[in-house]
Design a protein around this motif. Sequence first.
Motif, short mmCIF file in Angstrom:
data_model
loop_
_atom_site.label_atom_id
_atom_site.label_comp_id
_atom_site.label_asym_id
_atom_site.label_seq_id
_atom_site.Cartn_x
_atom_site.Cartn_y
_atom_site.Cartn_z
N LEU A 16 0.80 -1.22 0.00
CA LEU A 16 0.00 0.00 0.00
C LEU A 16 0.84 1.28 0.00
O LEU A 16 0.36 2.32 -0.43
CB LEU A 16 -0.98 0.00 1.18
CG LEU A 16 -2.08 -1.06 1.06
CD1 LEU A 16 -2.90 -1.11 2.34
CD2 LEU A 16 -2.98 -0.79 -0.13
N ARG A 17 2.06 1.21 0.44
CA ARG A 17 2.89 2.40 0.36
C ARG A 17 3.26 2.67 -1.10
O ARG A 17 3.43 3.81 -1.51
CB ARG A 17 4.15 2.27 1.20
CG ARG A 17 4.86 3.61 1.29
CD ARG A 17 5.84 3.81 2.38
NE ARG A 17 5.56 3.49 3.74
CZ ARG A 17 5.04 4.33 4.63
NH1 ARG A 17 4.67 5.53 4.27
NH2 ARG A 17 4.89 3.97 5.87
N LEU A 22 -4.91 2.55 -3.42
CA LEU A 22 -5.69 1.39 -2.96
C LEU A 22 -5.95 1.40 -1.46
O LEU A 22 -6.66 0.53 -0.95
CB LEU A 22 -5.00 0.10 -3.37
CG LEU A 22 -4.91 -0.15 -4.88
CD1 LEU A 22 -4.15 -1.44 -5.17
CD2 LEU A 22 -6.30 -0.20 -5.49
N VAL A 23 -5.42 2.39 -0.74
CA VAL A 23 -5.63 2.46 0.71
C VAL A 23 -7.11 2.57 1.04
O VAL A 23 -7.62 1.86 1.90
CB VAL A 23 -4.82 3.61 1.35
CG1 VAL A 23 -5.23 3.84 2.79
CG2 VAL A 23 -3.32 3.32 1.26
N ALA A 24 -7.83 3.45 0.36
CA ALA A 24 -9.26 3.63 0.64
C ALA A 24 -10.03 2.34 0.39
O ALA A 24 -10.92 1.98 1.18
CB ALA A 24 -9.83 4.77 -0.21
N LEU A 33 -5.14 -2.41 9.89
CA LEU A 33 -3.75 -2.61 10.25
C LEU A 33 -3.08 -3.39 9.13
O LEU A 33 -3.74 -4.17 8.44
CB LEU A 33 -3.63 -3.41 11.56
CG LEU A 33 -4.22 -2.74 12.81
CD1 LEU A 33 -4.36 -3.76 13.92
CD2 LEU A 33 -3.36 -1.59 13.25
N VAL A 34 -1.81 -3.18 8.95
CA VAL A 34 -1.07 -3.93 7.92
C VAL A 34 0.11 -4.64 8.58
O VAL A 34 0.63 -4.15 9.57
CB VAL A 34 -0.59 -3.01 6.78
CG1 VAL A 34 -1.78 -2.48 6.00
CG2 VAL A 34 0.26 -1.85 7.29
N PRO A 35 0.50 -5.77 8.07
CA PRO A 35 -0.04 -6.46 6.90
C PRO A 35 -1.37 -7.14 7.22
O PRO A 35 -1.67 -7.43 8.37
CB PRO A 35 1.04 -7.49 6.56
CG PRO A 35 1.72 -7.77 7.85
CD PRO A 35 1.66 -6.48 8.63
N ALA A 36 -2.14 -7.39 6.17
CA ALA A 36 -3.44 -8.04 6.31
C ALA A 36 -3.72 -8.88 5.07
O ALA A 36 -3.17 -8.65 4.01
CB ALA A 36 -4.54 -6.99 6.48
N ALA A 54 -1.09 5.22 8.69
CA ALA A 54 0.33 5.61 8.61
C ALA A 54 0.85 5.53 7.18
O ALA A 54 1.90 6.08 6.87
CB ALA A 54 1.16 4.71 9.51
N LEU A 55 0.12 4.87 6.29
CA LEU A 55 0.54 4.73 4.91
C LEU A 55 0.09 5.88 4.03
O LEU A 55 0.62 6.07 2.95
CB LEU A 55 0.00 3.41 4.32
CG LEU A 55 0.46 2.15 5.03
CD1 LEU A 55 -0.29 0.96 4.49
CD2 LEU A 55 1.95 1.97 4.86
N ALA A 56 -0.89 6.60 4.47
CA ALA A 56 -1.46 7.68 3.65
C ALA A 56 -0.64 8.94 3.72
O ALA A 56 0.14 9.17 4.57
CB ALA A 56 -2.90 7.96 4.08
#
Length: 56
Positions: A16-17, A22-24, A33-36, A54-56
Motif C-alpha cells: 500500500l505504500r 488502494l488504501v481507501a 492494520l497492515v499487513p493483512a 500511517a501509509l497515507a
Amino acid sequence: MSMIDNSKYQILAVHLREKPSLVAKAQTQGVNLVPALVVDGKVLHINVSAPIFALA
C-alpha cells in the motif's frame, strides 16, 4: 503464494505504500492494520505492526 489454492482464490498482493490509491479500498474492506489478508470479505490482520493511516 503457494499456501493458497489459486484455483479457488484470486491473489492480489499489494504494497500500500507503493499503491496509495488502494488504501481507501483496503479500508472499505475492513483493513485497519497492515499487513493483512482479505479472503472472501473477511480480514485477517497478520503480525500487527502498523495502522493503515500511517501509509497515507
